[in-house]
Each structure stands twice: as C-alpha cells, then as structure tokens.
Design a protein around this motif. Structure first.
Motif, PDB file in Angstrom:
ATOM      1  N   GLU A   1       0.834  -1.198   0.000  1.00 40.87           N
ATOM      2  CA  GLU A   1       0.000   0.000   0.000  1.00 40.87           C
ATOM      3  C   GLU A   1       0.877   1.259   0.000  1.00 40.87           C
ATOM      4  OE1 GLU A   1      -2.649  -0.185   3.284  1.00 40.87           O
ATOM      5  OE2 GLU A   1      -3.570  -2.087   2.675  1.00 40.87           O
ATOM      6  N   ARG A   2       1.952   1.230   0.764  1.00 40.26           N
ATOM      7  CA  ARG A   2       2.883   2.359   0.789  1.00 40.26           C
ATOM      8  C   ARG A   2       3.593   2.501  -0.550  1.00 40.26           C
ATOM      9  NH1 ARG A   2       6.640   1.450   5.892  1.00 40.26           N
ATOM     10  NH2 ARG A   2       7.413   3.476   5.185  1.00 40.26           N
TER      11      ARG A   2
ATOM     12  N   GLN B   1       2.112   6.348  -7.222  1.00 40.10           N
ATOM     13  CA  GLN B   1       1.107   7.301  -7.688  1.00 40.10           C
ATOM     14  C   GLN B   1       1.576   8.745  -7.500  1.00 40.10           C
ATOM     15  OE1 GLN B   1      -2.277   6.062  -5.365  1.00 40.10           O
ATOM     16  NE2 GLN B   1      -2.897   4.485  -6.840  1.00 40.10           N
ATOM     17  N   ARG B   2       2.380   8.967  -6.466  1.00 41.08           N
ATOM     18  CA  ARG B   2       2.862  10.319  -6.180  1.00 41.08           C
ATOM     19  C   ARG B   2       4.043  10.712  -7.071  1.00 41.08           C
ATOM     20  NH1 ARG B   2       3.982   9.447  -1.383  1.00 41.08           N
ATOM     21  NH2 ARG B   2       6.278   9.517  -1.337  1.00 41.08           N
TER      22      ARG B   2
ATOM     23  N   THR C   1       2.416   1.527  -3.478  1.00 38.34           N
ATOM     24  CA  THR C   1       1.429   2.021  -4.436  1.00 38.34           C
ATOM     25  C   THR C   1       1.245   3.528  -4.311  1.00 38.34           C
ATOM     26  OG1 THR C   1       0.242  -0.096  -4.441  1.00 38.34           O
ATOM     27  CG2 THR C   1      -0.971   1.849  -5.165  1.00 38.34           C
ATOM     28  N   ASN C   2       1.134   4.014  -3.094  1.00 41.26           N
ATOM     29  CA  ASN C   2       0.979   5.455  -2.883  1.00 41.26           C
ATOM     30  C   ASN C   2       2.192   6.224  -3.397  1.00 41.26           C
ATOM     31  OD1 ASN C   2      -1.524   5.061  -1.659  1.00 41.26           O
ATOM     32  ND2 ASN C   2      -0.644   4.902   0.387  1.00 41.26           N
ATOM     33  N   TYR C   3       3.378   5.644  -3.193  1.00 36.82           N
ATOM     34  CA  TYR C   3       4.606   6.303  -3.661  1.00 36.82           C
ATOM     35  C   TYR C   3       4.639   6.366  -5.191  1.00 36.82           C
ATOM     36  CZ  TYR C   3       9.578   7.216  -4.368  1.00 36.82           C
ATOM     37  OH  TYR C   3      10.773   7.754  -4.766  1.00 36.82           O
TER      38      TYR C   3
END
Length: 342
Positions: free
Chosen positions: A191-192, A198-199, A194-196
């Motif tokens: 999850e971390r 996307q950012r 994936t967020n990275y």
C-alpha cells in the motif's frame, strides 16, 4: 541401584584407541525432496522463494565435484535442471547438439547450466578444470541470489527491512529508479509502495522488485499502479514466488496499449515455474519497443533479424562477483562453447 546410562557414558566405555566412524553423507535423494517441498511451498504461496533451494543445490554440486563424486554431481545437476525447467531437453542435446531454447525467461542461467553440464560430463584434462567449475558455480550463485545495490551503499546494510523501505520511499526516486530489491515486502508495505508510485510516477523509469518475496496476489495488487506509469521501461520481478498463472494476467494487461505504454522488458526469471514466455507476451513488448529490435531472450533460427544467430542480449550488463562483465554466450549453431567468461 544402577545409574541411567547416557550416550556420553556409553562413549566413555568405548576403546580409547578406537577411531571415529566415517562421516555419513547426506543421502543423494535430498535434492528431489527439496524440489517436492519447494513445489508445495510455491503452490501454497508460503515458504521460502525457490532461489534458496537452487543456490543450495549449486553449492552442494560444487562440493561433490571437489570430492571427485562426478556421477553424483551429474545426478544433482539433473535435479537442478528440472527445477529450472530444463528437463524437457535431453542432456545429449544440451552437451552435443547445441539445442536452442525458445523464449527463455532467463538465458543467463540457461548458459551457465549448459557450461556446468559440459564440465561435469565432459571434463577437460588440461588446465584448471576445478577452478573453472568453481568460477561457474560462483557466477550461478551470484545470479540466482540477491545482490542488490542497497546492501552496499547509503548505509542500509545494517538497517531493518522497514527502515530500508522507509528510506527508499522518503524522497524522489534516485536516477529515476525505485529500487526495492532484496527488501522483504508485505501486503501492507505494498500500500505504501502504491501510494509512492502514484505520487512520483512521472519520474519513474525503472522499478526493481526482485527478491522481495512477492506472490502472484501481491503483484496483482501492484499491477494497477505499475501499469499506468507513463515512463516505465523495465520492471524486475525476479527471485520471487511467482507462478505461470501470473503470466496470463500480465499478458492480458499488455494487450491493452494504454497499459505499460513504454515498457521494454519485464524480468520474471528465477521464480517458481516461469521458465519461458508466451508469444503474445513477447509480441506485446515488441510492439512497444520497435526500435529496440531484440529482447533479452534466445530466439530460434530465423526468428530475429539476424536470421541464423541466436540472440543473447540478456547476458549484457551482468557482472560476476569479481566485478567484471559476463560476456554474451556464443552462437550454438557454430558449435562454440557457451562458457561464460569474465
């Protein structure tokens, strides 16, 4: 009343001049047991990734050769070939007929295994044959095990996996690369990640996820974020617990031109049972990189622009533990040795 005899007291009653018994070797069927256990672990998504088993087999094979047990080493090499998906080709073809392998997922391992087979079954009396064997086993061990850069720089070698992951995801990707290789990942960690992605996705050219303990389900969890990276060219998923079932999902994803728009190669080597790549998978990659010409795989006669030479670009850029580059394998059709040199 008598005292209870222990193993120690029984040993003390033995003759002081008696020589110790010969050391018992592990039974030769240990490799097949490891294979069966590894297959169960791969299907169940639990247990160690298969590279642990394969590296152990390479080290045991070298020990047998050093002891002069070439016949047993040949049997163990057969188990290793089976574990790497090479059992469908006879050893005679490997040794003498220079058989070509279609769409190999890991041509480097393929060439090293062929070289090992030749040294074991066709030993050369001249020169340092044992030294050459040790070099091949060292190269194969290096290629099949984690050797990620994060272990050697940025002071991460002594940090815990969570601290390493946090450091990698802290800022912008250095050299446009997200290198998580060798860091064990959990579903929560994804999850971390994936967020990275996307950012910072606009800056990412390469994602290294080798030897991170990924399973099929974990890759599918990352797939939506990975497939939409606009600049991504290479994706490394080697050394994990992935199976052929994932190939279907990746192939279906690649059929959509909007997914992985610029990817040129996806490394799936050294997983559970992914030994070759389907034609739709390769064709989808070639459509995305028409100027590249060749992909790092071994092509059959007439399949590539060379029309007569087997392409082994996958061996370029690799290094052995000594630091030198591993040269490309030679053309099998010309009958040259496929021994990897440094």
């Amino acid at each position: 009343m008598g005292t209870r005899q222990t193993k120690g007291s029984l040993a003390e009653r033995a003759s002081p001049g008696a020589a110790p018994g010969p050391r018992r070797e592990r039974p030769d069927f240990w490799a097949s047991l490891l294979l069966r256990a590894g297959d169960k672990a791969g299907r169940g998504g639990a247990g160690l990734p298969p590279y642990h088993r394969r590296v152990g087999m390479v080290q045991e094979l070298l020990r047998m050769v050093r002891q002069g047990r070439r016949e047993e080493a040949g049997t163990l090499l057969q188990h290793l070939r089976q574990d790497l998906g090479m059992e469908s080709t006879s050893l005679d073809d490997v040794l003498y007929r220079y058989a070509s392998f279609r769409n190999l997922v890991d041509p480097i391992t393929h060439d090293l295994i062929i070289s090992l087979a030749r040294y074991i079954h066709c030993p050369k009396p001249e020169g340092d044959a044992l030294g050459a064997m040790e070099k091949l086993c060292r190269q194969l061990t290096y290629h099949l095990s984690p050797h990620s850069e994060w272990r050697r720089h940025r002071g991460m070698v002594k940090r815990k996996p969570q601290a390493c992951l946090k450091a990698v995801l802290a800022g912008n990707p250095p050299d446009n690369t997200v290198d998580l290789s060798g860091i064990p990942l959990t579903s929560r960690d994804l999850e971390r990640v994936t967020n990275y992605l996307q950012r910072c996705g606009e800056q990412v050219d390469s994602v290294e996820l080798g030897f991170t303990g990924l399973t099929d389900d974990m890759v599918l969890q990352l797939l939506p974020a990975l497939s939409t990276l606009p600049r991504l060219t290479t994706l490394a998923l080697n050394g994990n617990r992935l199976t052929r079932a994932l190939l279907r999902d990746l192939t279906d994803t690649l059929k959509d031109p909007s997914k992985f728009p610029n990817v040129t190669w996806i490394d799936l080597g050294n997983n559970v049972d992914i030994f070759s790549l389907p034609q739709p998978f390769l064709l989808s990659l070639r459509k995305r990189s028409p100027k590249q010409g060749h992909l790092p795989t071994i092509l059959e006669l007439g399949e590539g622009p060379g029309s007569g030479e087997e392409i082994r670009e996958g061996t370029l850029g690799q290094e052995d533990p000594g630091g030198g580059p591993v040269s490309p394998a030679k053309d099998h059709l010309e009958g040259k040795e496929a021994v990897t040199q440094t």
